[in-house]
Design an enzyme around this catalytic site. Structure first.
Site, PDB file in Angstrom:
ATOM      1  N   ARG A 395       0.851  -1.189   0.000  1.00 38.78           N
ATOM      2  CA  ARG A 395       0.000   0.000   0.000  1.00 38.78           C
ATOM      3  C   ARG A 395       0.888   1.240   0.000  1.00 38.78           C
ATOM      4  O   ARG A 395       1.828   1.332   0.786  1.00 38.78           O
ATOM      5  CB  ARG A 395      -0.934   0.000   1.214  1.00 38.78           C
ATOM      6  CG  ARG A 395      -1.929  -1.147   1.193  1.00 38.78           C
ATOM      7  CD  ARG A 395      -2.867  -1.165   2.367  1.00 38.78           C
ATOM      8  NE  ARG A 395      -3.702  -2.359   2.346  1.00 38.78           N
ATOM      9  CZ  ARG A 395      -4.545  -2.721   3.301  1.00 38.78           C
ATOM     10  NH1 ARG A 395      -4.674  -1.949   4.377  1.00 38.78           N
ATOM     11  NH2 ARG A 395      -5.254  -3.831   3.198  1.00 38.78           N
ATOM     12  N   GLN A 413      -0.282 -10.195   5.796  1.00 41.42           N
ATOM     13  CA  GLN A 413      -1.462 -10.380   6.640  1.00 41.42           C
ATOM     14  C   GLN A 413      -1.712 -11.863   6.912  1.00 41.42           C
ATOM     15  O   GLN A 413      -1.459 -12.702   6.048  1.00 41.42           O
ATOM     16  CB  GLN A 413      -2.706  -9.812   5.954  1.00 41.42           C
ATOM     17  CG  GLN A 413      -2.728  -8.302   5.801  1.00 41.42           C
ATOM     18  CD  GLN A 413      -3.990  -7.860   5.099  1.00 41.42           C
ATOM     19  OE1 GLN A 413      -4.309  -8.333   4.019  1.00 41.42           O
ATOM     20  NE2 GLN A 413      -4.730  -6.945   5.715  1.00 41.42           N
ATOM     21  N   ASP A 415      -4.381 -13.456   6.577  1.00 43.58           N
ATOM     22  CA  ASP A 415      -5.637 -13.077   5.946  1.00 43.58           C
ATOM     23  C   ASP A 415      -6.439 -14.312   5.560  1.00 43.58           C
ATOM     24  O   ASP A 415      -5.885 -15.291   5.065  1.00 43.58           O
ATOM     25  CB  ASP A 415      -5.333 -12.251   4.695  1.00 43.58           C
ATOM     26  CG  ASP A 415      -6.494 -11.387   4.277  1.00 43.58           C
ATOM     27  OD1 ASP A 415      -7.457 -11.290   5.047  1.00 43.58           O
ATOM     28  OD2 ASP A 415      -6.425 -10.803   3.179  1.00 43.58           O
ATOM     29  N   HIS A 417     -10.595 -15.615   4.061  1.00 39.45           N
ATOM     30  CA  HIS A 417     -11.945 -15.282   3.619  1.00 39.45           C
ATOM     31  C   HIS A 417     -12.804 -16.530   3.689  1.00 39.45           C
ATOM     32  O   HIS A 417     -12.405 -17.591   3.195  1.00 39.45           O
ATOM     33  CB  HIS A 417     -11.912 -14.707   2.201  1.00 39.45           C
ATOM     34  CG  HIS A 417     -11.171 -13.413   2.129  1.00 39.45           C
ATOM     35  ND1 HIS A 417      -9.804 -13.358   1.908  1.00 39.45           N
ATOM     36  CD2 HIS A 417     -11.579 -12.138   2.321  1.00 39.45           C
ATOM     37  CE1 HIS A 417      -9.417 -12.091   1.945  1.00 39.45           C
ATOM     38  NE2 HIS A 417     -10.469 -11.334   2.193  1.00 39.45           N
ATOM     39  N   LYS A 501     -17.896  -4.156  10.143  1.00 39.28           N
ATOM     40  CA  LYS A 501     -16.839  -5.036  10.647  1.00 39.28           C
ATOM     41  C   LYS A 501     -16.789  -5.023  12.160  1.00 39.28           C
ATOM     42  O   LYS A 501     -17.125  -4.028  12.806  1.00 39.28           O
ATOM     43  CB  LYS A 501     -15.473  -4.632  10.085  1.00 39.28           C
ATOM     44  CG  LYS A 501     -15.032  -3.215  10.409  1.00 39.28           C
ATOM     45  CD  LYS A 501     -13.669  -2.912   9.796  1.00 39.28           C
ATOM     46  CE  LYS A 501     -13.269  -1.464  10.060  1.00 39.28           C
ATOM     47  NZ  LYS A 501     -11.919  -1.154   9.563  1.00 39.28           N
ATOM     48  N   HIS A 547     -14.474 -11.427   5.538  1.00 36.98           N
ATOM     49  CA  HIS A 547     -13.054 -11.069   5.533  1.00 36.98           C
ATOM     50  C   HIS A 547     -12.574 -11.101   6.990  1.00 36.98           C
ATOM     51  O   HIS A 547     -13.204 -10.475   7.845  1.00 36.98           O
ATOM     52  CB  HIS A 547     -12.838  -9.651   4.997  1.00 36.98           C
ATOM     53  CG  HIS A 547     -13.456  -9.386   3.663  1.00 36.98           C
ATOM     54  ND1 HIS A 547     -12.710  -9.101   2.543  1.00 36.98           N
ATOM     55  CD2 HIS A 547     -14.761  -9.333   3.265  1.00 36.98           C
ATOM     56  CE1 HIS A 547     -13.516  -8.885   1.520  1.00 36.98           C
ATOM     57  NE2 HIS A 547     -14.765  -9.015   1.928  1.00 36.98           N
TER      58      HIS A 547
END
Length: 675
Positions: A395, A413, A415, A417, A501, A547
């Site tokens: 980013r 991350q 991460d 899903h 979230k 997420h």
């Protein structure tokens, strides 16, 4: 005869007050103690409460709650806002010709952006003591803070007459025909008085501030309106509190935080470094990467046990994919974009046929996980499908926002899903809440859970958001976490553009909070990226996409751990868990034997056989935060023992080598693998 207004109070009583009355009048009518303690008021005319000045007349029947110092959040916000105004007044009193711009309250204080007069250099740290003294003088003068309503043109004329070009520019952009507010410091005096334009509210007077409860901290450069093409200003930062005790506690926290700074400890412990050649990315050293690998192994055990399937996805994806997902339009300025054609150096530049010819480094993993989900036909029986990735993301964070491991441009991350059916959402979110609870407790953290609700700029219908928000509430309640003990709170407007979230806010050893874990219930992205499964009815249906992350990013989580433990990581995470240090060279052979046995037991150990005094070795390994030092001399070699010096403890204990190894093995075992 004036009209009487009915003013309802929190205790259920109602007072009738004549038209023109103010909250201050109500406070005085209740009693002199409250009149003295009152700082502002919450007034509700049936359309939602508003925080207002005590001297603001009522506009009709209203519900009233008076704000005092006991209402710490509101009182601090007011005080810090006033400290900022007093700062600006003090600077202009000391150096006439100084231009002021804006000065908001911040999380722990305030700042004001100013431009020094042409007759002197920009303000610096040496100027802060004089400014502080002038601020105390203004506070002690107990000047009333008086609100007036002006027209836009009045403001423009005032600022131009005062030589305030920045304020005049801003005033010229305010809505025409709308009444605007200014606040005088002292009774209104068009010739010699000091005022600032401000929405308010403010405290009744400067004397409500504690002259010993603030401190100016530093100065920095800031561009007018945040644009580097504009004039450079000086930003003067301060911290402000309700009393001196709060200030001292804050300064102590800052001092302790400086000692725990992960950048300083990371260098002392030889864990990582950052440098300009890869600005915003981390160079992990062998010892630092051991911490990373332990965290990665821990998380893999956690997700394997929870039924996740690990994947790996590309770093670079076509811009069309990001456009379809919505990130290209809403997040492009934070993405690293790559043209897919390299320009010929003899040409003027790259030939770009349009945005579809561009690629981008992925700023997040979710679109790639949708593409994996779309491979092959999915049935309702395949759901929930939990896809996990230690995903490296990029980013383009602003240069000034980068901060050690806490804010980087390249990060990884933990991460995942979860693609699930509508009827599986609450169960899956509940399971994640319980998994996150175990993880954070394994690391010794307390946490609060917050629900971030729909932002103004968002995808999806109100009905979709209503449903998604309620599902998250239901899951937290079923997990038993929507309680005061877990700091349950709802945050209006702070959700992502595609989903509400849940956020996990960890509290560290010195009371700071860090937002780390999150789970988001998303119906938008599966629709935008055409994800579907075949339902029990034989028709196509959209899955819901959850997420979720627990660490958030490995880089930031390592930084938090370093600061939380002040470098004294739990033994299972410590890069070096023990050092066998000799007192005399006669013990070198025994130290080598001890090292071999420690390593055979799975303990990360080293020897220190240098010809140095043992106190020197103790100090050096303490600085590197080695949990245990096993000291051996001639006697220990003869008896098969070690003298154990544990980091942070004054006394050492002599035990047999077998006992020391057993102790270390127990401490070196990750918490999720302990019996």
């Amino acid at each position: 005869m004036s009209e009487m207004f009915k003013i309802s109070l929190p205790d259920g009583s109602v007072r009738e007050m004549p038209e023109g009355s103010t909250p201050a009048d109500v406070a005085a009518a209740i009693g002199p103690g409250l009149a003295k303690a009152a700082l502002a008021a919450k007034v509700d005319y049936g359309e939602g409460g508003e925080l207002v000045d005590l001297t603001r007349p009522f506009a009709g029947d209203a519900a009233l709650a008076l704000v005092t110092g006991r209402d710490e959040a509101e009182a601090l916000e007011l005080a810090r806002h006033d400290y900022a105004h007093v700062l600006a007044e003090a600077v202009q009193a000391l150096w006439p010709g100084t231009q002021i711009t804006f000065g908001p309250a911040t999380e722990d204080g305030f700042y004001y952006d100013v431009m020094a007069p042409a007759s002197r250099e920009p303000f610096g740290m040496d100027d802060l003591p004089a400014i502080e003294e002038k601020m105390r003088e203004i506070i002690k003068a107990d000047k009333p803070l008086v609100r007036e309503v002006w027209s836009r043109q009045q403001l423009i004329d005032r600022w131009k007459a005062q030589g305030e070009t920045f304020k005049a520019e801003w005033a010229a952009e305010l809505p025409e025909g709308e009444d605007l507010t200014v606040y005088w410091s002292g009774e209104p005096d068009p010739e010699n008085g000091w005022l600032d334009m401000c929405r308010g509210p403010h405290l009744p007077s400067t004397g409500k501030l504690d002259p010993q409860a603030f401190k100016l901290m530093r100065v920095a450069g800031a561009y007018w309106r945040g644009d580097q093409n504009n004039a450079q200003l000086t930003r003067i930062y301060g911290t402000g509190w309700l009393n001196k005790k709060q200030l001292n506690e804050h300064l102590t926290r800052l001092e302790e935080a400086a000692k725990r700074d992960h950048r300083k400890l990371g260098q002392e412990m030889d864990l990582f470094h950052l440098q300009a050649e890869a600005h915003g990315s981390v160079f992990w050293h062998p010892k630092g990467y051991i911490i990373w690998r332990e965290l990665e192994a821990y998380m893999r055990r956690a997700i394997d046990g929870a039924g996740y399937r690990e994947v790996k996805t590309p770093q670079v994806m076509d811009a069309r994919q990001w456009e379809q997902s919505g990130h290209w339009g809403k997040y492009r300025e934070n993405m690293f974009v790559i043209p897919d054609e390299v320009p010929n150096t003899e040409d003027e530049g790259p030939i770009i046929s349009g945005e579809a010819d561009w690629m981008a480094l992925k700023p997040m993993n979710c679109p790639a996980h949708v593409l994996i989900f779309r491979q092959g036909i999915k049935s309702y029986r395949d759901l929930p499908l939990r896809i996990y990735e230690n995903g490296c993301c990029h980013r383009n964070e602003p240069h000034g926002a980068l901060h050690g491991l806490m804010r980087v441009r390249q990060f990884t991350q933990d991460d995942a899903h979860i693609f699930c059916r509508e009827d599986q959402i609450v169960d899956e979110v509940q399971a994640f809440c319980e998994l996150a609870d175990r993880v954070y407790k394994d690391f010794g953290f307390r946490y609060a859970i917050k629900l971030a609700l729909r932002p103004e700029n968002r995808f999806g219908t109100d009905a979709q958001w209503d449903q998604a928000e309620q599902e998250l509430r239901d899951a937290v309640e079923r997990a038993g976490l929507a309680t005061e003990e877990y700091g349950w709170e709802e945050l209006p407007g702070e959700g992502a553009f595609y989903a509400p979230k849940l956020e996990w806010h960890l509290t560290d050893a010195i009371g700071r909070t860090w937002q780390v874990g999150t789970i988001q219930s998303d119906r938008v992205l599966p629709d935008r990226l055409d994800a579907s499964y075949i339902g029990e009815d034989g028709e196509k249906h959209r899955p819901v996409m959850l997420h979720r992350a627990i660490f958030g990013s490995y880089e930031r989580f390592v930084g938090i751990l370093i600061e939380h433990f002040a470098g004294r990581l739990p033994v299972w995470l410590a890069p070096v868990q023990a050092v066998v240090a000799t007192i005399v060279s006669d013990a070198d052979g025994y130290a080598g034997e001890a090292l071999a046995r420690l390593k055979a037991a799975g303990i990360r150990a080293e020897t220190d056989l240098r010809n140095e005094k043992i106190n020197y070795k103790v100090r050096e390994h303490s600085l590197k935060k080695v949990p245990h030092l096993l000291v051996v001399g001639k006697r220990e070699a003869e008896e098969g023992t070690v003298a154990v010096r544990t980091l942070g403890e004054q006394q050492q204990k002599v035990v047999g080598l077998d006992e020391a190894i057993a102790m270390l093995r127990a401490e070196a075992t990750p918490p999720d693998l302990r019996a």
